[in-house]
Design a protein around this motif. Structure first.
Motif, short mmCIF file in Angstrom:
data_model
loop_
_atom_site.label_atom_id
_atom_site.label_comp_id
_atom_site.label_asym_id
_atom_site.label_seq_id
_atom_site.Cartn_x
_atom_site.Cartn_y
_atom_site.Cartn_z
N ILE A 161 0.83 -1.20 0.00
CA ILE A 161 0.00 0.00 0.00
C ILE A 161 0.87 1.26 0.00
CG2 ILE A 161 -1.46 1.39 1.54
CD1 ILE A 161 -3.12 -0.57 0.05
N ASP A 162 2.03 1.20 0.65
CA ASP A 162 2.89 2.38 0.78
C ASP A 162 3.57 2.75 -0.53
OD1 ASP A 162 2.67 3.01 3.66
OD2 ASP A 162 3.45 0.99 3.90
N ALA A 163 3.46 1.91 -1.55
CA ALA A 163 4.02 2.23 -2.86
C ALA A 163 3.00 2.94 -3.75
CB ALA A 163 4.50 0.96 -3.55
N LEU A 164 1.75 3.05 -3.29
CA LEU A 164 0.67 3.61 -4.10
C LEU A 164 0.58 5.12 -3.96
CD1 LEU A 164 -1.51 2.01 -5.84
CD2 LEU A 164 0.00 0.67 -4.41
N VAL A 165 0.24 5.79 -5.07
CA VAL A 165 0.02 7.23 -5.05
C VAL A 165 -1.22 7.56 -5.86
CG1 VAL A 165 2.50 7.68 -4.87
CG2 VAL A 165 1.41 7.77 -7.12
N ILE A 202 -2.44 10.40 -8.50
CA ILE A 202 -1.80 11.39 -9.36
C ILE A 202 -2.76 11.83 -10.46
CG2 ILE A 202 -0.68 9.49 -10.63
CD1 ILE A 202 1.60 11.46 -11.30
N SER A 203 -3.07 13.12 -10.48
CA SER A 203 -3.89 13.70 -11.54
C SER A 203 -5.21 12.96 -11.73
CB SER A 203 -3.11 13.70 -12.86
OG SER A 203 -3.82 14.35 -13.88
N GLY A 204 -5.89 12.63 -10.64
CA GLY A 204 -7.15 11.91 -10.74
C GLY A 204 -6.99 10.45 -11.09
N CYS A 205 -5.75 9.99 -11.17
CA CYS A 205 -5.43 8.61 -11.51
C CYS A 205 -4.69 7.97 -10.34
CB CYS A 205 -4.55 8.54 -12.75
SG CYS A 205 -5.30 9.20 -14.26
N THR A 206 -4.20 6.77 -10.58
CA THR A 206 -3.35 6.06 -9.63
C THR A 206 -1.98 5.88 -10.25
OG1 THR A 206 -5.27 4.86 -8.76
CG2 THR A 206 -3.11 3.94 -8.28
N GLY A 207 -0.97 5.81 -9.42
CA GLY A 207 0.38 5.49 -9.86
C GLY A 207 1.06 4.69 -8.77
N SER A 208 2.25 4.21 -9.04
CA SER A 208 2.98 3.45 -8.02
C SER A 208 4.47 3.72 -8.15
CB SER A 208 2.70 1.95 -8.14
OG SER A 208 2.92 1.49 -9.46
N PHE A 209 5.13 3.78 -7.00
CA PHE A 209 6.58 3.92 -6.99
C PHE A 209 7.20 2.61 -7.46
CE2 PHE A 209 5.59 7.16 -3.64
CZ PHE A 209 6.16 8.25 -4.29
N VAL A 210 8.19 2.74 -8.34
CA VAL A 210 8.84 1.54 -8.87
C VAL A 210 10.37 1.62 -8.72
CG1 VAL A 210 7.04 0.80 -10.47
CG2 VAL A 210 8.65 2.58 -11.18
N SER A 211 10.84 2.58 -7.93
CA SER A 211 12.27 2.62 -7.61
C SER A 211 12.45 3.39 -6.31
CB SER A 211 13.09 3.27 -8.73
OG SER A 211 13.16 4.68 -8.58
N ASN A 212 13.62 3.26 -5.74
CA ASN A 212 13.93 3.95 -4.49
C ASN A 212 14.20 5.43 -4.71
OD1 ASN A 212 14.39 3.81 -1.63
ND2 ASN A 212 16.58 4.10 -2.03
N ASP A 213 14.22 5.87 -5.97
CA ASP A 213 14.48 7.27 -6.29
C ASP A 213 13.24 7.98 -6.80
OD1 ASP A 213 17.18 7.51 -5.53
OD2 ASP A 213 17.83 6.52 -7.36
N GLY A 214 12.07 7.60 -6.28
CA GLY A 214 10.84 8.33 -6.56
C GLY A 214 10.26 8.15 -7.94
N PHE A 232 8.62 0.49 -2.75
CA PHE A 232 8.42 0.55 -4.18
C PHE A 232 8.20 -0.86 -4.71
CE2 PHE A 232 13.03 0.20 -3.68
CZ PHE A 232 13.38 -0.76 -4.62
N LEU A 233 7.51 -0.96 -5.84
CA LEU A 233 7.15 -2.25 -6.40
C LEU A 233 8.30 -2.83 -7.23
CD1 LEU A 233 3.51 -1.58 -7.68
CD2 LEU A 233 4.26 -2.33 -5.41
N LYS A 234 8.44 -4.13 -7.16
CA LYS A 234 9.39 -4.84 -8.00
C LYS A 234 8.66 -5.33 -9.25
CE LYS A 234 12.33 -6.30 -4.16
NZ LYS A 234 12.91 -7.45 -3.42
N VAL A 235 9.39 -5.38 -10.35
CA VAL A 235 8.81 -5.75 -11.64
C VAL A 235 9.03 -7.23 -11.91
CG1 VAL A 235 9.02 -5.41 -14.13
CG2 VAL A 235 9.03 -3.44 -12.59
N ASN A 236 8.00 -7.88 -12.45
CA ASN A 236 8.12 -9.26 -12.93
C ASN A 236 8.19 -9.22 -14.45
OD1 ASN A 236 7.89 -11.88 -13.76
ND2 ASN A 236 5.87 -12.23 -12.87
#
Length: 724
Positions: free
Chosen positions: A63-67, A69-81, A254-258
């Motif tokens: 949940i802490d990776a979720l944001v 943004i602009s009426g949408c959703t996004g997610s952190f995918v790296s430690n650098d924002g 942040f999320l890890k990619v598969n």
């Protein structure tokens, strides 16, 4: 994220009953609030990680990776924002950054170094920090009155008071009380806001918007609807506006990619901020949608878009100016057309009406319920009969300022003038507030094209003059009589409004950049009087609307209470832009007899569509070259010998879920949600596994495009995809 308190009394519960738990397949509907996640059996459904890894109120979780943004959703995918979201969610920021010479909207944008990243104007990021149930506080405050209008005012005031108190106690948060069940339950959410967002990697429009309106809300889909932006903060970690001295934000998670993706029937889940659903409303609400709102907006936005496209022609500057508005209109009108079709296809109004009739029998069969709720459904019907009597006028008034930029400018100037006239020290007030109003007015001029404004305004005026006799707009009627008492035609009246100095943005700019308020106070043209009269009628109608809203607030609280008793289960509250989870499976479906849609598309489909000659199916030639060479890297699906482009799944999503991360059973990112199938546009009113399907861009296509098409290897490296 911390959960300070969520103890909701029985009867106004958000609790999921046993009807929702211990199931391998998803429930009849399921946009589960944070408070409900621990009541689900996701392990049995197919989750491989601990359920607390998704949401842990006392620690760090996905949940802490979720944001938001602009009426949408996004997610952190790296430690650098670094944040991944949809192409269409960053669309307006890309438009504002574009010029005919540097057309990022058309050609894409790749910042290969941090120094090349540019400001994403208009974008901010909001992160859910905590939540607290405040239902008792809100409802107790409103229990002192039986007046509907006063009730809604008290509720609104109490919510605002709770928000102010929360923000006073913690200067770093923005508080918002969200109504979970209308008139029944309220939760105070606390958000962290990041103000400095920058564009990092935006694919070419022919990838990010492949298929255009031809494919919008359609499956099979081949749209690379993704973009990457980065969040920045001040060096001390606090939120700050854009500055070259700011540093990348360090997220808690942040999320890890598969990069290997998923297969058909695999378990998956989505976290996001779904906008609004209306599944717990009576038949009359759906009747209003079907009879009034949906057809009106569909017709109006169709006209607006046709007008703007014709006005722009081949002029790139005019295309850029109007691009965001056209895209938003097109998305909404096709969604509304799909809803209309869906309502009629399954006859949902009659289904709801039959259900309400059965619920009335249930009430009548219980003496206690009949005494308390016997007239409930009749009272709801009476209220909507009132709404229907002026529905056309209210819709016209709700759209008039949105439709025409010049009217929006005049309305803002009138507001400033009114405040100035009331100010004890007019000069001081003017100097203190002119920049604020100028910023708002500049926003209206960003998409302003006079020829478009003129044609759309004339269309609106023609519609306004045709309103039924009992729904006339006063300002329109007064326009037909000039100050001298001489009658004038509707065309002459409309042309008088359009003959305004506000056509020239420079003129308006001078009104707001002078050293004195005198010119602004003296400015008075027909458009200003017209807008003033429109605002006055809206103000006169406000008490009626407030009374209706207050009445509905109480009635709908009772409606859900009775419905829970009738159905013998509690309900998941309608979506309201707060964090939710939905889960399901990668799954195809049969939208029509003898038709089956598989859950993955491939690059082959892009080339096939491109061969039709439809301009919506234009794509970069390098894609065909790479396909012919079978240059798929590590992102090939061995079953199809192709790169998966989009994927289909039976999860419960709606507007606001755009950009939501699609995650596999291990909580890794496998795609980015961006749409629903056409039959699922009705999701806002009803969800069903047989026809509700959502669509996302497969992460394998995102990575393939980044590496092979745009040579953006730095993205793969930052995402930790190193074996390629």
């Amino acid at each position: 994220m911390k959960k300070y308190l969520l103890s909701i009394p029985l009867g106004i519960s958000l609790i999921v009953s046993s009807a929702y738990t211990n199931k391998v397949t998803p429930p009849d509907e399921g946009m589960f609030p944070l408070s409900e996640i621990n009541k689900l059996d996701l392990k049995k459904a197919g989750l491989k990680i601990n359920q607390s890894d998704i949401y842990n109120p006392n620690g760090i979780s996905l949940i802490d990776a979720l944001v938001q943004i602009s009426g949408c959703t996004g997610s952190f995918v790296s430690n650098d924002g670094l944040i991944v979201t949809n192409h269409h969610c960053a669309f307006s920021a890309v438009q504002l950054a574009s010029t005919p010479e540097a057309n990022y909207l058309e050609n894409g944008f790749v910042a290969r170094t941090r120094e090349q990243e540019i400001e994403a104007k208009g974008l901010t990021v909001r992160i859910t920090d905590s939540y607290e149930d405040v239902s008792t506080k809100v409802l107790n405050a409103a229990s002192t009155t039986n007046d509907p209008a006063e009730r809604i005012r008290i509720i609104q005031n109490k919510c605002a008071e709770l928000e102010r108190e929360a923000e006073a106690n913690d200067k770093s948060i923005k508080a918002q009380v969200s109504e979970m069940f209308i008139g029944k339950s309220y939760v105070l959410f606390k958000y962290k806001t990041i103000k400095d967002i920058r564009l990092v990697y935006i694919p070419q429009r022919s990838i990010g918007e492949f298929g255009g309106e031809t494919d919008n809300w359609v499956w099979p889909r081949h749209t690379g609807d993704f973009s990457f932006v980065r969040a920045y903060v001040a060096k001390d970690g606090s939120s700050a506006t854009y500055s070259k001295d700011n540093v990348p934000y360090k997220p808690k998670k942040f999320l890890k990619v598969n990069p290997k993706g998923v297969a058909e029937n695999d378990f998956a889940f989505i976290l996001g901020y779904p906008g609004r659903t209306f599944r717990h409303r009576p038949a009359q609400y759906l009747q209003y949608q079907e009879q009034y709102l949906l057809p009106y907006i569909s017709e109006l936005y169709t006209f607006e878009n046709k007008t703007m496209e014709e006005t722009a022609g081949n002029n790139v500057a005019l295309q850029l100016k109007q691009a965001t508005r056209i895209k938003r209109n097109a998305n909404r009108l096709k969604n509304y057309q799909g809803k209309l079709q869906g309502l009629k296809a399954i006859d949902l109004v009659e289904q709801k009406r039959a259900e309400d009739e059965e619920m009335q029998k249930f009430i009548n069969a219980d003496a206690k319920l009949k005494q308390q709720y016997g007239s409930l459904l009749q009272n709801i019907d009476n209220l909507y009969k009132e709404v229907f009597t002026d529905a056309q006028r209210d819709l016209w008034l709700s759209e008039i300022f949105n439709s025409t930029n010049l009217l929006a400018v005049a309305n803002a100037l009138n507001t400033f003038k009114k405040q100035l006239e009331a100010a004890p020290n007019k000069t001081a007030y003017y100097n203190q507030n002119k920049d604020r109003f100028k910023k708002a007015i500049d926003g209206f001029y960003e998409s302003y094209v006079y020829e478009s404004d003129k044609k759309i305004f004339k269309h609106m005026m023609a519609d306004g003059f045709k309103l039924p006799q009992n729904q006339k707009v006063d300002a329109l009627q007064r326009l037909l009589i000039m100050d001298t008492g001489i009658e004038t035609s509707a065309t002459e009246a409309t042309n008088r409004i359009l003959s305004t100095s506000l056509k020239d943005p420079e003129f308006t700019n001078k009104l707001l950049t002078g050293s004195s308020e005198t010119d602004l106070l003296a400015f008075n043209e027909p458009i200003m009087n017209f807008v003033k009269e429109l605002s006055e009628q809206q103000a006169q109608l406000d008490p009626i609307k407030q009374k209706r809203e207050g009445t509905l607030n109480k009635l709908m609280g009772d409606y859900v209470t009775v419905k829970e008793l009738y159905k013998k289960k509690d309900f998941i509250p309608d979506a309201n832009s707060t964090l939710r989870l939905t889960y399901g499976y990668i799954k195809g479906y049969t939208p029509a007899d003898a038709t089956y849609y598989a859950p993955f598309t491939g690059i082959k489909g892009i080339i096939e569509k491109g061969a039709t000659g439809n301009p919506d199916f234009k794509y970069p030639p390098i894609i065909k070259d790479l396909y012919n060479k079978k240059d798929f890297g590590m992102f090939k699906n061995p079953k199809t010998e192709d790169v998966p482009v989009a994927l289909l799944y039976n999860m419960d999503t709606t507007g606001g879920n755009s950009g939501s991360p699609i995650m596999d059973a291990n909580g890794n990112l496998i795609g980015v949600n961006f749409d629903r199938a056409y039959s699922a546009t009705i999701n806002d009113f009803a969800w069903n596994n047989s026809y509700s399907r959502s669509i996302g861009v497969d992460i394998r296509y995102v990575l393939w495009v980044a590496q092979k098409v745009d040579k953006a290897d730095f993205i793969l490296k930052e995402l930790g995809v190193t074996k390629y």
